[in-house]
Scaffold this active site. Structure first.
Site, PDB file in Angstrom:
ATOM      1  N   ASP A   1      -8.790  30.523  16.355  1.00 28.46           N
ATOM      2  CA  ASP A   1      -8.217  29.243  16.766  1.00 28.46           C
ATOM      3  C   ASP A   1      -9.274  28.425  17.475  1.00 28.46           C
ATOM      4  O   ASP A   1     -10.432  28.823  17.541  1.00 28.46           O
ATOM      5  CB  ASP A   1      -6.947  29.428  17.587  1.00 28.46           C
TER       6      ASP A   1
ATOM      7  N   ARG B   1      -0.135  32.240  18.506  1.00 29.53           N
ATOM      8  CA  ARG B   1      -0.822  33.530  18.565  1.00 29.53           C
ATOM      9  C   ARG B   1      -0.082  34.502  19.481  1.00 29.53           C
ATOM     10  O   ARG B   1      -0.046  35.706  19.254  1.00 29.53           O
ATOM     11  CB  ARG B   1      -2.252  33.295  19.074  1.00 29.53           C
TER      12      ARG B   1
ATOM     13  N   LYS C   1       4.369  28.929  31.016  1.00 28.60           N
ATOM     14  CA  LYS C   1       4.415  29.191  29.572  1.00 28.60           C
ATOM     15  C   LYS C   1       4.008  30.632  29.273  1.00 28.60           C
ATOM     16  O   LYS C   1       4.700  31.354  28.558  1.00 28.60           O
ATOM     17  CB  LYS C   1       3.445  28.235  28.855  1.00 28.60           C
TER      18      LYS C   1
END
Ligand code: EPU
Length: 450
Positions: free
Chosen positions: A140, A116, A26
């Site tokens: 966060d 983000r 990712k």
């Protein structure tokens, strides 16, 4: 992908056994997608995971004027650059990104709030367009996460920053120029933003105390194939000689070391036997050493590893650090392992100030954990006890599911949308490995009124 109200139900205790393959990382794919902005034309990325964060990044690029589509898996061979150990299976997921000559320059709060990492368009857009407006991401669930190093580095390269109404605006009136930049901390995101700005800047940029994560090497490989001149990838000093233009390429993402590491720790804590493919095991040396120290047998091969455990794990201490240290993203799984190990473990979190925020959820499963600042002391128990818990971020969510496998009875993990952000096919993989898990739609929360 199903809605955010889903829950994962785990019936424990369970043991994971079998083979699992990991897709692309990712945290690489997201930045490779941003790097595509550096060259007009069609970039193709392979081995891109099917997760929510990638879908959001695709939307960020679409709103900048790119045409982003999924494409069938790659034909092996044909001029694809790739990191070591990455999955090459032709069914892997591909993404094509067609970048216009003049991509847009604005990314709004709605998207940056949800991802983000979309802040990584800052460097490439400043380099391509000399102007960019990005919403401030805000805090966060794992900590404060500033942008000061991104801003300081780009300012040294000639960018000017201003901000109001929750937006950061950067311009480079005279174009970006190469500079010497020292990072206070080897920030992954700051290194990537500076790197993507530097490849098209005038002159030479040196980034000292740069991040050394495999994802940085992956993006350097792709940028080099695009025509960039970079030396020092994987070391703490990157030297970049700016070029005037880059060309689009086809690139295969490296395997996801965090997903792979999640399986390694899960195999150990469930006393299982799991073979993981699609990742270079050298990305996980410390994590694999930790599970070996706790008593597991570890075998590595060029594109994966096997972790087998036949007894209760022994307690091991873990300290998170930038690569090649133990990854902060695996810390929730390390806490889960410590929770069922024999003896006491000291877990130290050095990267994110809020990463222990999910500990009360683990405690609901019966884990004996006390935190104090960056330290957690965990007294291991033979078994945990199933309970309803809530995922607070991607890794905490995965950690809670794994802890649920070590618990008597049923554990129900809610807020599964966090897990969807980082783990493709999570429940299907768990079931293939023998876990009694299911994903279900949670009934709506009751509302109360006076
Ligand atoms: N920091 C600053 N100022 C900056 C930049 C960073 O203070 O200008 C601080 C952060 O607040 C944090 C520390 O430095 O405390 C590390 O931040 P870093 O920039 O290295 O992390 P990141 O780029 O925001 C990426 C991954 C994270 C992973 C970290 C560390 C992506 C999209 N995210 O974040 O992954 O934990 O590096 O390896 O690449 C995840 O995948 O679940 C995840 C959180």
């Amino acid at each position: 992908m199903t809605g955010s109200s889903d829950v994962i139900r785990v019936k424990g205790p369970g043991r994971l056994a079998g083979e699992v393959s990991v897709t692309g990382a990712k945290n690489s794919s997201l930045k490779l997608m941003a790097a595509a902005l550096l060259a007009p034309g069609r970039t193709v990325l392979y081995n891109v995971p099917k997760i929510t964060d990638i879908a959001i990044m695709a939307e960020v690029l679409r709103r900048l004027g790119c045409d982003v589509r999924t494409v069938p898996g790659e034909t092996p061979g044909a001029g694809v650059t790739a990191g070591a150990g990455a999955r090459t299976d032709p069914a892997g997921d591909g993404l094509s990104i067609d970048v216009p000559d003049e991509p847009g320059t604005d990314t709004d709060y709605d998207l940056v709030r949800r991802l983000r990492a979309s802040i990584c368009v800052l460097g490439p857009l400043l380099a391509r367009r000399g102007r960019v407006r990005v919403a401030l991401p805000g805090g966060d669930a794992i900590g404060s996460r500033g942008l000061d190093m991104h801003v300081a580095g780009l300012t040294r390269m000639g960018a000017e920053f201003s901000g109001e109404h929750g937006m950061i605006e950067a311009t480079a009136p005279g174009g970006l120029v190469g500079a010497k930049v020292w990072l206070d901390f080897p920030s992954v995101g700051a290194t990537e933003n500076l790197l993507m700005a530097a490849v098209l800047a005038k002159g030479v940029t040196e980034i000292d105390n740069a991040a050394r994560e495999p994802e940085i090497v992956d993006i350097c490989d792709m940028l080099t194939a695009m025509g960039a001149r970079i030396t020092g990838a994987g070391s703490s000093k990157l030297t970049i000689e700016g070029v005037t233009e880059l060309r689009p390429v086809t690139h295969r993402t490296i395997g996801d070391r965090i997903v792979a590491g999640t399986w390694a720790l899960a195999a150990t804590m469930t006393r299982g036997d799991v073979t993981v493919t699609g990742v270079d095991p050298s990305y996980l040396e410390i994590a694999l050493d930790k599970v070996a120290t706790s008593g597991a047998t570890v075998e590595t091969h060029p594109t994966g590893f096997r972790v087998a455990m036949d007894r209760r794990p022994r307690a091991v201490d873990v300290v998170t650090l930038p690569f090649p240290g133990f990854a902060t993203d695996l810390m929730p799984m390390a806490l889960g392992l410590a929770a069922v190990s024999e003896g006491s473990s000291l877990i130290t979190e050095n990267i994110f100030d809020g990463r222990f925020m999910f500990v009360p959820e683990l405690v609901r499963l019966g884990a004996q954990i006390r935190t104090d600042g960056k330290h957690a002391v965990v007294r291991g128990r033979e078994r945990l006890s199933g309970a309803p818990v809530r995922a607070t971020d991607i890794r905490a969510g995965a950690g809670l599911v794994m802890a649920g496998l070590c618990a008597e009875g049923t554990t129900e993990v809610s807020n599964v949308h966090h897990i969807d952000r980082g783990y493709p096919d999570f429940v299907a993989d768990l079931r293939r490995l023998g876990a009694a898990v299911s994903r279900e739609h949670a009934p709506p929360e009751p509302t109360y009124a006076l």
